[in-house]
Write an enzyme that holds these catalytic residues in place. Structure first.
Site, PDB file in Angstrom:
ATOM      1  N   SER A 105      45.885  31.371  51.155  1.00 52.34           N
ATOM      2  CA  SER A 105      46.337  29.695  51.356  1.00 52.34           C
ATOM      3  C   SER A 105      47.114  28.763  50.632  1.00 52.34           C
ATOM      4  O   SER A 105      47.565  29.474  49.320  1.00 52.34           O
ATOM      5  CB  SER A 105      45.036  29.391  51.364  1.00 52.34           C
ATOM      6  OG  SER A 105      44.435  29.398  50.090  1.00 52.34           O
TER       7      SER A 105
HETATM    8  C1  LIG Z   1      44.493  30.242  46.820  1.00 51.61           C
HETATM    9  S1  LIG Z   1      46.113  31.493  47.041  1.00 51.61           S
HETATM   10  C2  LIG Z   1      47.219  30.921  45.765  1.00 51.61           C
HETATM   11  C3  LIG Z   1      47.633  29.116  46.963  1.00 51.61           C
HETATM   12  C4  LIG Z   1      49.167  29.097  46.484  1.00 51.61           C
HETATM   13  N1  LIG Z   1      49.181  28.828  44.661  1.00 51.61           N
HETATM   14  C5  LIG Z   1      50.178  27.820  47.101  1.00 51.61           C
HETATM   15  O1  LIG Z   1      50.389  27.601  46.373  1.00 51.61           O
HETATM   16  O2  LIG Z   1      50.045  28.811  47.898  1.00 51.61           O
HETATM   17  C6  LIG Z   1      45.166  32.905  46.130  1.00 51.61           C
HETATM   18  C7  LIG Z   1      46.378  33.575  46.232  1.00 51.61           C
HETATM   19  O3  LIG Z   1      45.517  34.765  45.160  1.00 51.61           O
HETATM   20  C8  LIG Z   1      46.182  35.714  45.177  1.00 51.61           C
HETATM   21  N2  LIG Z   1      45.683  36.826  43.896  1.00 51.61           N
HETATM   22  C9  LIG Z   1      44.214  37.258  44.681  1.00 51.61           C
HETATM   23  N3  LIG Z   1      44.127  37.773  43.520  1.00 51.61           N
HETATM   24  C10 LIG Z   1      45.920  38.021  42.558  1.00 51.61           C
HETATM   25  C11 LIG Z   1      45.288  38.749  41.562  1.00 51.61           C
HETATM   26  N4  LIG Z   1      44.615  39.860  40.754  1.00 51.61           N
HETATM   27  N5  LIG Z   1      47.036  38.748  40.660  1.00 51.61           N
HETATM   28  C12 LIG Z   1      47.801  38.201  41.888  1.00 51.61           C
HETATM   29  N6  LIG Z   1      47.341  37.613  43.323  1.00 51.61           N
HETATM   30  C13 LIG Z   1      46.043  37.795  43.578  1.00 51.61           C
HETATM   31  C14 LIG Z   1      45.692  36.502  46.662  1.00 51.61           C
HETATM   32  O4  LIG Z   1      46.013  37.228  47.062  1.00 51.61           O
HETATM   33  C15 LIG Z   1      46.503  35.029  46.992  1.00 51.61           C
HETATM   34  O5  LIG Z   1      47.856  34.906  48.040  1.00 51.61           O
END
Ligand SMILES: C[S@@+](CC[C@H](N)C(=O)[O-])C[C@H]1O[C@@H](n2cnc3c(N)ncnc32)[C@H](O)[C@@H]1O
Length: 399
Positions: A105
């Site tokens: 997101s």
């Molecule tokens: C809430 S979203 C990030 C929102 C982002 N910072 C923005 O402003 O759009 C969380 C993200 O963390 C990623 N994610 C989950 N586990 C992760 C990991 N172990 N390493 C890197 N990214 C990860 C997910 O795929 C997702 O895209």
């Protein structure tokens, strides 16, 4: 984009910045300038809007292509826009609302800037972000600190590709890494700050190793009972880190490698059968503790390996289940017609006893709010505590 649309977007950014200032999330002039400059609409060309229905939660696709004015207006709302469901589904090619679990997101702008303010950066600060998502938060940091001071790690290659394209469109080129952010970015360490926009159960050792002494880690500590707490920790010379939980109600999707293990059909059937034969007792703490922000966090501290499920068997009442797959333990809480709840437990860990012990300790101390809690970690042993009458009330969350 026409000149008209660009002007409209600039006006909407101004309105958003005003709103974030009014809410208190945004207070420094440097971040205000950044919010006014970075075009969020480039990072959310399409997204899902939540639409509750009698079929449960559905996600309605919204895109620039299909409804330009509405899309642009929504892109600058202070709202989280989900961009991926179930690890693969995007709004692209969808015209009807769908069901699914959000897996990526663009976070609520108010929350993003609140976190950036907590990060306490200065010119020259080098930041490692975990969870690039759409790239919007990455772009805000690039605008403030410069591309060469920002690295962002995203685990999902499709999501990472979308963010890379959006950042290019915005004229930004930070260091983007595709991979598990729990491993950090050893090549370019040490960093002054680590900021995670996914939550973790355990702060990984790699982040401590890759943050210079005196540097900060800003991360939401979470668990499988959906208790969350945003913590800011300072890394010490010996490579351990300690810090406090911040006020507010901030939740993030959990880092993918730390997601709850699936409860397989066989495990589930065995659990229900074992619970049916378990000794009942009245509950001291009722399952609605989950609705209390700090209460849910404390319940999770008591049973950190438990995950929650609600089920209705044969038209009966909804029953709350707490299942710890690794410990082979479970508890059920069934509402009684005259009020109160009955607990049944199975397995070596008495999950609801553990939740009740934690919640009773917290309540006996006057139910302190989350900002009274502290956290310390060496990357292996992770401890959360608060002081009651000068004495620590402690939980060990070691990995
Ligand atoms: C809430 S979203 C990030 C929102 C982002 N910072 C923005 O402003 O759009 C969380 C993200 O963390 C990623 N994610 C989950 N586990 C992760 C990991 N172990 N390493 C890197 N990214 C990860 C997910 O795929 C997702 O895209």
């Amino acid at each position: 984009m026409t000149n008209d649309t660009n002007a409209q977007a600039a006006a909407l950014r101004h309105i958003l910045a005003d709103e974030l200032e009014r809410s208190g999330d945004l207070y420094s002039p440097q971040w205000r300038r950044v919010v006014e400059r970075v075009p969020r609409h480039l990072f959310v060309p399409e997204f899902f809007r939540r639409a509750d229905s009698d079929r449960g939660t559905l996600w309605e696709p919204v895109s620039r292509e299909h409804e330009l004015d509405r899309w642009l207006d929504l892109a600058y709302r202070n709202e989280t826009w989900v961009t991926q469901l179930d690890g693969h589904l995007t709004p692209h090619d969808l015209t009807e609302p769908v069901s699914g679990n959000p897996t990526s997101s663009s976070t609520l702008p108010g929350l993003v800037v609140e976190m950036l303010e907590y990060l306490a950066v200065d010119d020259g600060t080098r930041v490692l972000e975990i969870g690039t998502g759409t790239g919007y938060s990455t772009a805000l940091m690039c605008d403030r600190l410069g591309d060469d001071h920002v690295t962002s790690v995203e685990v999902d290659p499709d999501v990472a590709a979308g963010a890379a394209a959006a950042l290019r469109r915005a004229g930004l080129s930070p260091n983007l890494v595709i991979g598990d952010g729990l491993l950090g970015d050893p090549q370019n360490a040490p960093y002054d700050r680590v900021i995670a926009t996914c939550s973790v159960r355990h702060i990984p050792r790699a982040w401590l190793d890759q943050t210079r002494p005196g540097g900060r880690i800003l991360v939401t500590v979470a668990g499988w009972l959906h208790g969350y707490g945003l913590a800011v920790l300072e890394v010490a010379d010996d490579g351990t880190a300690e810090g406090r939980f911040l006020p507010g109600t901030i939740s993030f999707m959990i880092a993918r490698p730390q997601a709850a293990p699936p409860v397989g059909d066989e495990h589930w059937t065995g659990t229900i059968e074992a619970l049916a034969g378990a000794e009942p007792r009245p509950a001291v703490i009722e399952p609605d503790i989950r609705a209390d922000w700090t209460g849910a966090f404390v319940a999770q501290l008591g049973a950190p390996g438990a995950q929650w499920k609600a089920r209705r068997v044969d038209g009966g009442p909804w029953v709350d289940y707490f299942v710890d797959v690794d410990a082979g333990s479970a508890a059920s809480l069934t509402p009684e017609p005259g009020g109160g709840w009955t607990v049944r437990q199975t397995g070596p860990a008495r999950l609801w006893d553990d939740v009740e012990t934690a919640v009773v300790r917290w309540r006996e101390a006057g139910s302190p709010p989350q900002e009274r809690f502290r956290i310390r970690t060496d990357g292996h042993t992770q401890t959360v505590w608060f002081l009651s009458g000068g004495k620590p009330v402690t939980w060990d969350l070691s990995a």
